[in-house]
Design an enzyme around this catalytic site. Structure first.
Site, PDB file in Angstrom:
ATOM      1  N   ASP A  22       0.848  -1.192   0.000  1.00  0.00           N
ATOM      2  CA  ASP A  22       0.000   0.000   0.000  1.00  0.00           C
ATOM      3  C   ASP A  22       0.885   1.243   0.000  1.00  0.00           C
ATOM      4  O   ASP A  22       1.684   1.434   0.906  1.00  0.00           O
ATOM      5  CB  ASP A  22      -0.898  -0.033   1.249  1.00  0.00           C
ATOM      6  CG  ASP A  22      -1.714   1.238   1.405  1.00  0.00           C
ATOM      7  OD1 ASP A  22      -1.939   1.938   0.392  1.00  0.00           O
ATOM      8  OD2 ASP A  22      -2.121   1.532   2.549  1.00  0.00           O
ATOM      9  N   ASP A  30      -1.899  -1.167  -3.719  1.00  0.00           N
ATOM     10  CA  ASP A  30      -2.193  -0.440  -4.959  1.00  0.00           C
ATOM     11  C   ASP A  30      -1.043  -0.592  -5.953  1.00  0.00           C
ATOM     12  O   ASP A  30       0.008  -1.158  -5.630  1.00  0.00           O
ATOM     13  CB  ASP A  30      -2.486   1.042  -4.654  1.00  0.00           C
ATOM     14  CG  ASP A  30      -1.470   1.647  -3.700  1.00  0.00           C
ATOM     15  OD1 ASP A  30      -0.256   1.378  -3.889  1.00  0.00           O
ATOM     16  OD2 ASP A  30      -1.863   2.359  -2.753  1.00  0.00           O
ATOM     17  N   ASP A  99      -5.399  -9.884 -15.640  1.00  0.00           N
ATOM     18  CA  ASP A  99      -6.422 -10.878 -15.316  1.00  0.00           C
ATOM     19  C   ASP A  99      -7.702 -10.485 -16.034  1.00  0.00           C
ATOM     20  O   ASP A  99      -8.221  -9.393 -15.835  1.00  0.00           O
ATOM     21  CB  ASP A  99      -6.634 -10.876 -13.791  1.00  0.00           C
ATOM     22  CG  ASP A  99      -7.125 -12.199 -13.258  1.00  0.00           C
ATOM     23  OD1 ASP A  99      -8.007 -12.797 -13.890  1.00  0.00           O
ATOM     24  OD2 ASP A  99      -6.638 -12.615 -12.187  1.00  0.00           O
ATOM     25  N   GLU A 261      -7.965 -20.196 -16.575  1.00  0.00           N
ATOM     26  CA  GLU A 261      -8.398 -20.863 -15.346  1.00  0.00           C
ATOM     27  C   GLU A 261      -9.599 -21.744 -15.674  1.00  0.00           C
ATOM     28  O   GLU A 261     -10.584 -21.268 -16.226  1.00  0.00           O
ATOM     29  CB  GLU A 261      -8.787 -19.834 -14.276  1.00  0.00           C
ATOM     30  CG  GLU A 261      -9.026 -20.495 -12.933  1.00  0.00           C
ATOM     31  CD  GLU A 261      -9.978 -19.736 -12.027  1.00  0.00           C
ATOM     32  OE1 GLU A 261      -9.884 -19.909 -10.814  1.00  0.00           O
ATOM     33  OE2 GLU A 261     -10.838 -18.992 -12.537  1.00  0.00           O
ATOM     34  N   HIS A 334      -4.815 -16.807  -5.024  1.00  0.00           N
ATOM     35  CA  HIS A 334      -5.638 -16.005  -4.107  1.00  0.00           C
ATOM     36  C   HIS A 334      -6.913 -16.726  -3.672  1.00  0.00           C
ATOM     37  O   HIS A 334      -7.663 -16.185  -2.866  1.00  0.00           O
ATOM     38  CB  HIS A 334      -5.988 -14.682  -4.798  1.00  0.00           C
ATOM     39  CG  HIS A 334      -6.818 -14.893  -6.028  1.00  0.00           C
ATOM     40  ND1 HIS A 334      -6.306 -15.497  -7.172  1.00  0.00           N
ATOM     41  CD2 HIS A 334      -8.124 -14.649  -6.292  1.00  0.00           C
ATOM     42  CE1 HIS A 334      -7.273 -15.595  -8.072  1.00  0.00           C
ATOM     43  NE2 HIS A 334      -8.378 -15.088  -7.573  1.00  0.00           N
ATOM     44  N   ASP A 335      -7.182 -17.904  -4.219  1.00  0.00           N
ATOM     45  CA  ASP A 335      -8.382 -18.667  -3.853  1.00  0.00           C
ATOM     46  C   ASP A 335      -8.060 -19.872  -2.973  1.00  0.00           C
ATOM     47  O   ASP A 335      -8.976 -20.593  -2.568  1.00  0.00           O
ATOM     48  CB  ASP A 335      -9.080 -19.206  -5.119  1.00  0.00           C
ATOM     49  CG  ASP A 335      -9.609 -18.113  -6.020  1.00  0.00           C
ATOM     50  OD1 ASP A 335      -9.973 -17.030  -5.522  1.00  0.00           O
ATOM     51  OD2 ASP A 335      -9.675 -18.351  -7.257  1.00  0.00           O
TER      52      ASP A 335
HETATM   53  O1  TEU Z   1     -12.254 -18.540  -9.343  1.00  0.00           O
HETATM   54  C1  TEU Z   1     -13.034 -19.573  -9.800  1.00  0.00           C
HETATM   55  C2  TEU Z   1     -13.214 -20.763  -8.927  1.00  0.00           C
HETATM   56  O2  TEU Z   1     -13.809 -21.720  -9.354  1.00  0.00           O
HETATM   57  C3  TEU Z   1     -12.713 -20.812  -7.563  1.00  0.00           C
HETATM   58  O3  TEU Z   1     -11.547 -21.384  -7.265  1.00  0.00           O
HETATM   59  C4  TEU Z   1     -13.486 -20.125  -6.522  1.00  0.00           C
HETATM   60  O4  TEU Z   1     -12.599 -19.448  -5.672  1.00  0.00           O
HETATM   61  C5  TEU Z   1     -14.263 -21.132  -5.738  1.00  0.00           C
HETATM   62  O5  TEU Z   1     -15.315 -21.581  -6.550  1.00  0.00           O
HETATM   63  C6  TEU Z   1     -14.844 -20.552  -4.485  1.00  0.00           C
HETATM   64  O6  TEU Z   1     -15.203 -21.616  -3.610  1.00  0.00           O
HETATM   65  C7  TEU Z   1     -12.157 -17.365 -10.082  1.00  0.00           C
HETATM   66  C8  TEU Z   1     -11.319 -16.365  -9.335  1.00  0.00           C
HETATM   67  O7  TEU Z   1     -10.011 -16.841  -9.208  1.00  0.00           O
HETATM   68  C9  TEU Z   1     -11.985 -16.072  -8.029  1.00  0.00           C
HETATM   69  O8  TEU Z   1     -11.215 -15.231  -7.204  1.00  0.00           O
HETATM   70  C10 TEU Z   1     -13.314 -15.426  -8.328  1.00  0.00           C
HETATM   71  O9  TEU Z   1     -14.032 -15.235  -7.137  1.00  0.00           O
HETATM   72  C11 TEU Z   1     -14.149 -16.273  -9.282  1.00  0.00           C
HETATM   73  O10 TEU Z   1     -13.420 -16.782 -10.374  1.00  0.00           O
HETATM   74  C12 TEU Z   1     -15.242 -15.425  -9.889  1.00  0.00           C
HETATM   75  O11 TEU Z   1     -14.689 -14.479 -10.750  1.00  0.00           O
END
Ligand code: TEU
Length: 557
Positions: A22, A30, A99, A261, A334-335
């Site tokens: 940040d 940012d 992205d 993805e 990030h997921d």
């Molecule tokens: O993620 C898609 C996805 O299927 C995931 O891994 C998601 O985090 C999971 O279904 C939640 O339980 C992508 C992005 O990486 C994610 O951050 C977004 O939230 C999602 O698409 C929607 O754009």
């Protein structure tokens, strides 16, 4: 191998801008903050930086809900900050991947505002609209949304439902409509003209839906059904991706990089997507290995992970894409929860070693490795005390749904501590100061208390650090063709504790050994006795084929 594309020997680093650095003290990372850290990334040795969405967004899903594809959200900076980011990356010989979230937009995108305005609006057909089908279950299909509830949201203005596979604030675009596709291609060409070097495409295998939309099989203990067979890799997916390639990628004389993805994608499908002859995309993010600790009900349905399953899965992907096509390699994004907490161990005694072991195993596979911010430090999951510590809509919606289903709050928190996406989203730990050097303000989500120990400042000049180990792994890929291009062979598939494989290329052979546990393991591979130790995570690791707790070795002969 001289004609192999550059990205086959490259390493990508993922930045989640909200949590990276940040610059203005508002507690949210940012683009200027990221620019300030480019020397750090250059020293790490990565070739490409993929930045999660920074576009204008109401932030229902932290920017994966886009209301203007061609502007930057003021939280993250301005378009000229992105221009400067591109320039500064290119000056250092690095590339930028942005992205692209084009399965859906935000409900605040002007396209959707128009679409919902009236049934005869010219953009009505840019999204998926359908009337109620009956009074008992009025939703047009029974599908469950990724973030709980139905995928259909009723819109009283026109008395119809619209489709959203994710949150109700993320309506799905209708790719059947050629105008939608052309608008997206135009937007992507606009970014290429600005200088970006490639695209990560969000849930890109969801853009083609099998028509007519039909109910999916019922989900146990749920009011909903599973529609994934209808929208994952639907009938026109290859056609759409090939068209995108033709309209956007093929005409650019730089060698771009594209990664799609694709939840639920199979090896066979991935092979077709990534075969250069198909002219679709360069590589996919598959989900098999990150689903091995999920039960039938999904990510919060915790199951112990078996190493034999992990080896079986990753090995099958290596084999499936050996001849044509290409793998992406990741533990983290990030997921996903933090790799060291999930596949390694948080125990202080072995945390550093297991983080290095995981990096070693991943980076020695064939494919393009992705390092998620903080992974190179061995950052861990966060000790979330209660729901107030969490920010992610998926976590919050799960908490609400599980609570009303009568689950015990303690059990819900146990699941969230293990699996919440927020584990990946706490700020990068730059130093031991109050907010880890991430911000001078109040961070939007808690900084992990372990930042006093795990941070860049303590690791940057420390040769035994996780960070130093990642630098070596990245350098190894650049230096040794066998790491990027060598054939892969899994060994000891039934061993429940040792991950072992070889790589071979033009007379050079590598053996990778990794002990996923604390008890000492001896491997019976007499052919390798006395081979040279190229890299290990014990200072005195010897090539005696005996592995101490969480020991990893890369041997060469
Ligand atoms: O993620 C898609 C996805 O299927 C995931 O891994 C998601 O985090 C999971 O279904 C939640 O339980 C992508 C992005 O990486 C994610 O951050 C977004 O939230 C999602 O698409 C929607 O754009």
């Amino acid at each position: 191998m001289t004609d192999a594309p550059w990205w086959t020997s490259a390493v990508v680093y993922q930045v989640y801008p909200r949590s990276f650095a940040d610059s203005d003290g508002d507690g949210i990372g940012d683009i200027p903050g990221l620019i300030g850290k480019l020397d750090y990334l250059h020293d790490l040795g990565v070739d490409v930086v993929w930045v999660s969405p920074f576009y204008r967004s109401p932030m229902d899903d932290n920017g994966y809900d886009i209301s203007d594809y061609q502007d930057v959200d003021p939280t993250f900076g301005t378009l000229s900050d992105v221009d400067r980011l591109i320039e500064q990356l290119h000056e250092r010989g690095m590339k930028l991947v942005i992205d692209v979230v084009v399965n859906h937009t935000s409900d605040e995108h002007p396209w959707f505002r128009e679409s919902r305005a009236s049934k005869d609006n010219p953009k009505r057909d840019w999204y998926w609209w359908a009337p109620a089908r009956g009074s008992a279950t009025p939703e047009p299909t029974n599908w469950k949304a990724a973030f709980q509830g139905s995928v259909w949201e009723f819109d009283p203005a026109t008395d119809e439902y619209y489709l959203h596979l994710f949150s109700r604030r993320q309506p799905d675009l209708n790719w059947e409509n050629p105008e939608v596709r052309q608008a997206i291609y135009k937007m992507l060409r606009w970014w290429l003209a600005r200088g970006v070097d490639g695209f990560r495409m969000d849930v890109i295998n969801y853009i083609s839906k099998a028509l007519p939309l039909k109910d999916g099989p019922a989900i146990a203990n749920s009011a909903y059904g599973d529609g994934s067979a209808i929208y994952q890799c639907g009938p026109r997916i290859h056609e759409f991706l090939h068209e995108l390639h033709t309209e956007v990628i093929a005409g650019d004389d730089r060698q771009l990089i594209t990664v799609g993805e694709m939840p639920g994608v199979t090896v066979e499908e991935a092979q077709q997507f990534t075969d250069p002859a198909s002219a679709e995309i360069d590589m996919v993010f598959q989900f098999e290995h990150v689903g091995l600790d999920h039960g039938p009900v999904g990510r919060y349905d915790l199951r112990p992970l078996r190493l034999t399953d992990l080896k079986q899965s990753l090995g099958r992907w290596q084999d499936g894409l050996a001849k044509s096509g290409w793998n992406s390699l990741y533990w983290n994004n990030h997921d996903q929860p933090r790799a060291v907490s999930r596949y390694g161990t948080d125990e202080p005694e072995y945390r550093v070693r297991s983080a290095k072991l995981l990096g070693t195993v991943l980076h020695l596979h064939r494919g393009t490795p992705y390092v998620y911010q903080g992974e190179e430090l061995g950052m861990t999951n966060y000790p979330f005390a209660g729901i107030d510590d969490l920010r992610d809509l998926d976590s919050l919606n799960y908490f609400a749904a599980a609570t009303s289903a009568g689950l015990e709050p303690d059990d819900i928190m146990t699941a969230l501590r293990a699996q919440s996406r927020d584990n990946a989203r706490t700020p990068v730990q730059w130093d031991a100061s109050e907010h880890a050097g991430f911000t001078t303000g109040t961070p939007w989500i808690g900084v992990n208390p372990n930042h006093v120990e795990i941070n860049v400042a303590t690791q940057v000049d420390e040769p035994d650090s996780v960070l130093a180990h990642y630098r070596r792994l990245i350098a190894l890929r650049h230096e040794l063709p066998v790491v990027a291009h060598g054939d892969f062979a899994m060994l000891l598939p039934d061993d429940e504790q040792v991950y072992a494989f070889t790589r071979a290329h033009e007379g050079v052979e590598l053996l990778v050994l990794a002990n996923f546990g604390t008890s000492e393991q001896h491997v019976e591979l007499p052919d390798w006795a006395g081979a040279e130790l190229l890299l290990g995570n014990y200072p005195d690791g010897g090539p005696d084929l005996t592995l101490r707790a969480w020991e990893a070795q890369v041997l060469r002969r």
